[in-house]
Design an enzyme around this catalytic site. Structure first.
Site, PDB file in Angstrom:
ATOM      1  N   HIS A 282      17.637 -61.273  -5.313  1.00  0.00           N
ATOM      2  CA  HIS A 282      17.827 -59.983  -5.982  1.00  0.00           C
ATOM      3  C   HIS A 282      17.384 -58.878  -5.049  1.00  0.00           C
ATOM      4  CE1 HIS A 282      17.571 -56.842  -9.061  1.00  0.00           C
ATOM      5  NE2 HIS A 282      18.459 -57.589  -9.699  1.00  0.00           N
ATOM      6  N   ASP A 330      21.147 -64.483 -13.739  1.00  0.00           N
ATOM      7  CA  ASP A 330      22.478 -65.089 -13.825  1.00  0.00           C
ATOM      8  C   ASP A 330      22.452 -66.611 -13.763  1.00  0.00           C
ATOM      9  OD1 ASP A 330      23.800 -62.752 -14.236  1.00  0.00           O
ATOM     10  OD2 ASP A 330      24.147 -62.355 -12.127  1.00  0.00           O
TER      11      ASP A 330
HETATM   12  N1  CMC Z   1      21.197 -67.948  -1.298  1.00  0.00           N
HETATM   13  C1  CMC Z   1      20.871 -68.136  -0.009  1.00  0.00           C
HETATM   14  N2  CMC Z   1      20.352 -67.168   0.769  1.00  0.00           N
HETATM   15  C2  CMC Z   1      20.139 -65.974   0.205  1.00  0.00           C
HETATM   16  C3  CMC Z   1      20.449 -65.722  -1.144  1.00  0.00           C
HETATM   17  C4  CMC Z   1      20.991 -66.761  -1.903  1.00  0.00           C
HETATM   18  N3  CMC Z   1      21.307 -66.585  -3.172  1.00  0.00           N
HETATM   19  N4  CMC Z   1      20.138 -64.447  -1.428  1.00  0.00           N
HETATM   20  C5  CMC Z   1      19.663 -63.903  -0.311  1.00  0.00           C
HETATM   21  N5  CMC Z   1      19.674 -64.830   0.676  1.00  0.00           N
HETATM   22  C6  CMC Z   1      19.230 -64.632   2.052  1.00  0.00           C
HETATM   23  C7  CMC Z   1      20.343 -63.966   2.842  1.00  0.00           C
HETATM   24  O1  CMC Z   1      21.229 -64.887   3.406  1.00  0.00           O
HETATM   25  C8  CMC Z   1      19.551 -63.196   3.856  1.00  0.00           C
HETATM   26  O2  CMC Z   1      19.114 -64.090   4.841  1.00  0.00           O
HETATM   27  P1  CMC Z   1      19.068 -63.656   6.388  1.00  0.00           P
HETATM   28  O3  CMC Z   1      18.055 -62.527   6.430  1.00  0.00           O
HETATM   29  O4  CMC Z   1      18.631 -64.898   7.073  1.00  0.00           O
HETATM   30  O5  CMC Z   1      20.451 -63.202   6.723  1.00  0.00           O
HETATM   31  C9  CMC Z   1      18.298 -62.765   3.091  1.00  0.00           C
HETATM   32  O6  CMC Z   1      18.149 -63.725   2.036  1.00  0.00           O
HETATM   33  C10 CMC Z   1      18.444 -61.370   2.479  1.00  0.00           C
HETATM   34  O7  CMC Z   1      19.619 -61.374   1.649  1.00  0.00           O
HETATM   35  P2  CMC Z   1      20.550 -60.130   1.382  1.00  0.00           P
HETATM   36  O8  CMC Z   1      21.808 -60.595   0.753  1.00  0.00           O
HETATM   37  O9  CMC Z   1      20.663 -59.302   2.615  1.00  0.00           O
HETATM   38  O10 CMC Z   1      19.601 -59.344   0.394  1.00  0.00           O
HETATM   39  P3  CMC Z   1      20.033 -58.307  -0.636  1.00  0.00           P
HETATM   40  O11 CMC Z   1      18.842 -57.653  -1.175  1.00  0.00           O
HETATM   41  O12 CMC Z   1      21.117 -57.439  -0.097  1.00  0.00           O
HETATM   42  O13 CMC Z   1      20.709 -59.309  -1.677  1.00  0.00           O
HETATM   43  C11 CMC Z   1      21.780 -60.275  -3.455  1.00  0.00           C
HETATM   44  C12 CMC Z   1      20.629 -59.355  -3.000  1.00  0.00           C
HETATM   45  C13 CMC Z   1      21.692 -60.359  -4.985  1.00  0.00           C
HETATM   46  C14 CMC Z   1      23.125 -59.673  -3.055  1.00  0.00           C
HETATM   47  C15 CMC Z   1      21.628 -61.677  -2.812  1.00  0.00           C
HETATM   48  O14 CMC Z   1      20.384 -62.243  -3.130  1.00  0.00           O
HETATM   49  C16 CMC Z   1      22.752 -62.606  -3.234  1.00  0.00           C
HETATM   50  O15 CMC Z   1      23.847 -62.556  -2.682  1.00  0.00           O
HETATM   51  N6  CMC Z   1      22.502 -63.497  -4.263  1.00  0.00           N
HETATM   52  C17 CMC Z   1      23.533 -64.357  -4.763  1.00  0.00           C
HETATM   53  C18 CMC Z   1      24.376 -63.611  -5.787  1.00  0.00           C
HETATM   54  C19 CMC Z   1      23.665 -63.376  -7.090  1.00  0.00           C
HETATM   55  O16 CMC Z   1      23.059 -64.300  -7.644  1.00  0.00           O
HETATM   56  N7  CMC Z   1      23.765 -62.136  -7.600  1.00  0.00           N
HETATM   57  C20 CMC Z   1      23.199 -61.769  -8.905  1.00  0.00           C
HETATM   58  C21 CMC Z   1      22.097 -60.747  -8.770  1.00  0.00           C
HETATM   59  S1  CMC Z   1      21.188 -60.571 -10.328  1.00  0.00           S
HETATM   60  C22 CMC Z   1      22.302 -59.881 -11.421  1.00  0.00           C
HETATM   61  C23 CMC Z   1      22.601 -58.451 -11.141  1.00  0.00           C
HETATM   62  O17 CMC Z   1      21.745 -57.622 -11.404  1.00  0.00           O
HETATM   63  O18 CMC Z   1      23.705 -58.168 -10.625  1.00  0.00           O
END
Ligand code: CMC
Length: 396
Positions: A282, A330
């Site tokens: 998140h 989720d």
């Molecule tokens: N599985 C594996 N690795 C992950 C995940 C995951 N679900 N989430 C983050 N990471 C890793 C990502 O690969 C990155 O690693 P690195 O620094 O080595 O490249 C690091 O953690 C930071 O991730 P990010 O995507 O840059 O972080 P963010 O703050 O932009 O991401 C997010 C938030 C929700 C987009 C991400 O965690 C994600 O894609 N999660 C999966 C989708 C998901 O479950 N979304 C629902 C969010 S809750 C409901 C809502 O409010 O929408």
């Protein structure tokens, strides 16, 4: 090598350059919801999200998010009466139009249906408060009917009509699954609508606020919110999380082991391939998503609760050990909706059925204290090119 990502705001001449994805950027103030100033809890109008998610009815939470306070007796009666009445008042021609939608993802029915609602209600759009709140309740009541009717009409040519004498959450769940839900099923479903109701300046809410800032109408803004929510990095994750568990379950069955034993291998394989595990991570919650505590209580109580909790706990343990990433709401709602026999493509529409309240509140907050949201860009493409006529342009 990829350039190091900018993490702080940087002054560039008269402009401020903010980090990509607006990470850690505060764009405005809101009194509706957000992380509290101590950074310890996510709050709905002063209450923790888990307190309201656990105790408030859909009507109470809607009153809180829209009007800023929990309702007293008369106010509760009034908001319930309005939502239930409006649920039964979707214009008949909208059902006629939904008869022709193809059996695609139901988020499209929301975008389509809410823009049809706008064509009925928005031509004489105004910005006085009574008018705005009334339309917030209309769209809150009618959007779920549109999603459920679109889903069934596209697949079966018929649909379940709303029953304004029934409780909103119970009736909406009935229209989706086509049977009368039990009390615990209806309450589990209702609590997820409340947990999804608002969440600060998330991507879809910010989209709604951008559209509101142009002084477009509420229905157009909600259509934009639904479109933003549809993506798998936002609302679409509850569907993807459940699809992932079902894919893993098939593989586990082929190996003759229960899913809660196989899920570790499955997740590790995906992580090794640098794939994201849906339902984890998140932007704000880096240690724990408090919404999962409430959803967990219902997963435990619904069909095959023990089994699904074993699967979830194992998945959480693996993700924490491997990546230090917690589960988000989720993951839990994906399983919870599966336990309620809801078709997977309807999971994200249900997120929208709760979030529509927050979108409406943010729309109103924005238009009543408006400033057009219009950032600027840093153009990095070529300059100085001159138009060349087609016959000369394509000569070898
Ligand atoms: N599985 C594996 N690795 C992950 C995940 C995951 N679900 N989430 C983050 N990471 C890793 C990502 O690969 C990155 O690693 P690195 O620094 O080595 O490249 C690091 O953690 C930071 O991730 P990010 O995507 O840059 O972080 P963010 O703050 O932009 O991401 C997010 C938030 C929700 C987009 C991400 O965690 C994600 O894609 N999660 C999966 C989708 C998901 O479950 N979304 C629902 C969010 S809750 C409901 C809502 O409010 O929408």
């Amino acid at each position: 090598m990829a350039a190091k990502q900018q993490v702080e705001c940087v002054k560039e001449g008269n402009y401020i350059r903010v980090p990509k994805g607006l990470v850690n950027v505060i764009v405005d103030e809101t009194k509706i919801s957000g992380v509290d100033p101590k950074g310890e809890a996510t709050i709905y109008r002063g209450y923790t999200i888990e307190d309201i998610g656990e105790h408030a009815s859909f009507y109470e939470a809607t009153h809180l998010i829209l009007y800023g306070r929990l309702p007293c007796d008369e106010e509760l009666k009034e908001i319930k009466a309005k939502i239930d009445k409006y649920r039964g008042m979707v214009p008949e021609k909208i059902f006629d139009a939904l008869k022709y939608v193809p059996a695609t993802h139901p988020m499209y029915y929301g975008i389509y249906g809410v823009s049809l609602l706008g064509q009925y209600y928005a031509p004489d759009w105004r910005f006085d408060e009574d008018f705005l709140y009334d339309h917030a309740l209309r769209v809150t009541a009618q959007l779920p009917v549109i999603f459920a009717a679109g889903w069934h009409l596209a697949r079966n040519g018929t649909f379940y009509r709303p029953d304004p004498t029934k409780d909103h959450a119970w009736d909406v769940l009935r229209m989706i699954i086509g049977r009368e839900p039990s009390e615990i099923e209806a309450r589990a479903f209702e609590s997820t609508l409340v947990l999804y109701m608002d969440h600060g300046f998330n991507a879809s809410t910010f989209t709604v606020r951008v559209i509101a800032s142009t002084l477009s109408d509420l229905y157009s803004a909600i259509a934009g919110g639904i479109a933003a929510l549809k993506g798998p990095l936002h609302g679409g994750a509850n569907e993807k999380a459940m699809e992932m568990f079902l894919e893993a379950q098939q593989k586990a069955e082929a190996k003759g082991v229960p899913l809660y034993e196989y899920i570790e291998e499955y997740i590790k394989e995906k992580l090794a391939k640098k794939e994201k595990i849906m339902g984890f991570g998140h932007r704000i919650y880096k240690l724990h998503d408090p919404r999962t505590d409430v959803a967990k209580k219902y997963v435990e109580k619904l069909k095959n609760g023990d089994y699904w909790m074993k699967v979830i706990k194992k998945a959480e343990e693996v993700m924490w050990n491997e990546k230090k990433i917690p589960a988000n709401i989720d993951l839990y709602t994906g399983v919870l909706y599966y336990q309620l026999d809801i078709p997977i493509p309807m999971y994200t529409p249900i997120f929208a059925m709760g979030r529509v309240v927050g979108w409406s509140a943010h729309y109103i907050e924005q238009v009543l204290n408006n400033k057009l949201i219009r950032p600027t860009e840093k153009y990095v493409g070529p300059t100085g090119l001159k138009y060349v006529p087609l016959e000369e342009r394509c000569k070898k």
